[in-house]
Design an enzyme around this catalytic site. Structure first.
Site: not given
Ligand code: FAD
Ligand code: EPU
Length: 340
Positions: A163, A237, A333
């Site tokens: 991250r 997250s 995050e």
């Molecule tokens: P934005 O929010 O628009 O920008 C994020 C940051 O990047 C800001 O600081 C912005 O200034 C900068 N930025 C954006 N575009 C550029 C560019 N072209 N050049 C320079 N800087 C830039 N993340 C994970 O890693 N794993 C996950 O599983 C995950 N699951 C998610 C689930 C949900 C429901 C949501 C809402 C978010 C999740 N995220 C996850 C976080 C997010 O989707 C990612 O961080 C994604 O890459 C953000 O993209 P964005 O275009 O929306 O970024």
């Molecule tokens: N858990 C609980 N209670 C909760 C939530 C989670 O007990 O309320 C436990 C789950 O049961 C599991 C563990 O925590 O055993 C981990 O949960 P999960 O697999 O959902 O993953 P996470 O660590 O919570 C991370 C990333 C996610 C990514 C998932 C899958 C971060 C900060 N978040 O979540 O990324 O999708 O792993 O790889 O690393 C994001 O960055 O926005 C994001 C959604």
């Protein structure tokens, strides 16, 4: 060349998936590389936005917000039978994964359904279900606002970590990413390093998934655990999973043997922050309209009219309660714009 479209006094709430109320002095919509030299210079306050799924506005932005809408995806042969996919920063990440799956190009299927733009993917080295951008990123094309030049940055120089990257930390704001190049494979090798994904496939009697089975499993898990931002405002997250040194983690796990954790290659241990917040009873609780998601304690949500103050209070209360019980300091995050 067309000048970029500009809006004065722009409403930012619909441009961020957490949807707190905020405005920017000016919004510029970038859709051609030739427009880059017209952007505000390095010392002016410019914030780049893709899909806004990792950006939470807790105050108005006193400057220009640039919406990246550069488009285009192309593929070409690379070394040893690999394929280089080059995608413009304004493309949607999930659509890029689908584009690659359709053409039988593999390496990013575990990252399906992550919201947001291609250009934001390197910013925090997106990762999920055992996959990470770092595994396939070849290079990043970027506009260097310091020198007013388009440059190519090899993946090894992007400072990618869990991250994190140089774009998110040491050189925040300097580069505007215009495109990314990924090295993908024609040969499918499922990445099955995430236990809950393996268990989910196992429950369907699948041990060697096809690319489509793997992508479908990741999408099912994500839809089950995470709220759809179109229905319930959120930024995924809200806290990073804390990474502790081996001995500190061992002591913590001796005290909390059920704490889900992952051992990293350098010996450190990543702990599930969601579990810790859950254990403190936070799921479903709220401060006004700022709340903790009912199905996943690591996700904070905006039930509709949350204010920055309510969100701030919720963050403070959660971090204090986790620090009090586990002695761990949680780190936010998403990019919080406005809060210290
Ligand atoms: P934005 O929010 O628009 O920008 C994020 C940051 O990047 C800001 O600081 C912005 O200034 C900068 N930025 C954006 N575009 C550029 C560019 N072209 N050049 C320079 N800087 C830039 N993340 C994970 O890693 N794993 C996950 O599983 C995950 N699951 C998610 C689930 C949900 C429901 C949501 C809402 C978010 C999740 N995220 C996850 C976080 C997010 O989707 C990612 O961080 C994604 O890459 C953000 O993209 P964005 O275009 O929306 O970024
Ligand atoms: N858990 C609980 N209670 C909760 C939530 C989670 O007990 O309320 C436990 C789950 O049961 C599991 C563990 O925590 O055993 C981990 O949960 P999960 O697999 O959902 O993953 P996470 O660590 O919570 C991370 C990333 C996610 C990514 C998932 C899958 C971060 C900060 N978040 O979540 O990324 O999708 O792993 O790889 O690393 C994001 O960055 O926005 C994001 C959604």
């Amino acid at each position: 060349m067309r000048r970029p479209e500009t809006v004065e006094g722009a409403d930012l709430a619909p441009l961020s998936t957490f949807r707190l109320p905020a405005t920017a002095d000016r919004l510029i919509i970038l859709d051609q590389l030739e427009q880059l030299p017209q952007l505000p210079r390095d010392n002016d306050s410019l914030l780049v936005l893709g899909g806004g799924s990792n950006t939470v506005f807790t105050a108005d932005w006193p400057g220009t917000v640039l919406l990246n809408r550069l488009r285009g995806i192309e593929a070409e042969p690379a070394d040893n039978g690999a394929v280089r996919v080059r995608a413009a920063a304004g493309e949607n990440w999930h659509q890029l994964v689908r584009w690659c799956l359709k053409r039988e190009l593999y390496g990013i299927e575990n990252l399906i359904l992550i919201p947001g733009s291609v250009g934001a993917a390197p910013i925090q080295n997106i990762g999920a279900y055992g996959g990470e951008l770092a595994a396939v990123l070849e290079s990043v094309s970027a506009w260097d606002r310091q020198n007013g030049a388009l440059i190519e940055i090899p993946a090894a120089e992007c400072g990618l970590a869990y991250r994190d990257s140089r774009f998110k930390s040491s050189e925040r704001g300097r580069f505007l990413i215009t495109a990314v190049s990924l090295k993908l494979q024609r040969q499918f090798q499922p990445a099955l390093g995430y236990q809950s994904l393996v268990d989910h496939l196992g429950a369907r009697a699948i041990s060697t998934p096809t690319p489509r089975q793997l992508a479908a499993a990741v999408m099912r898990l994500r839809r089950h655990r995470l709220p759809d931002p179109a229905r319930l405002a959120n930024a995924g997250s809200f806290f990073k999973n804390p990474v502790l040194g081996a001995s500190t983690a061992a002591a913590m796990l001796a005290e909390h043997p059920c704490l889900p954790h992952w051992r990293l290659s350098d010996g450190s241990v990543k702990l599930a922050a969601g579990w810790m917040i859950d254990r403190q009873g936070w799921r479903g609780r709220r401060v006004g309209d700022a709340g903790v998601y009912q199905n996943h304690a690591l996700v904070l949500v905006n039930h509709g009219r949350a204010s920055a103050g309510q969100l701030g209070e919720l963050i403070d209360r959660i971090t204090a309660s986790v620090a009090g019980e586990f002695g761990v300091c949680l780190e936010v995050e998403p990019n919080l714009i406005g809060f210290e």
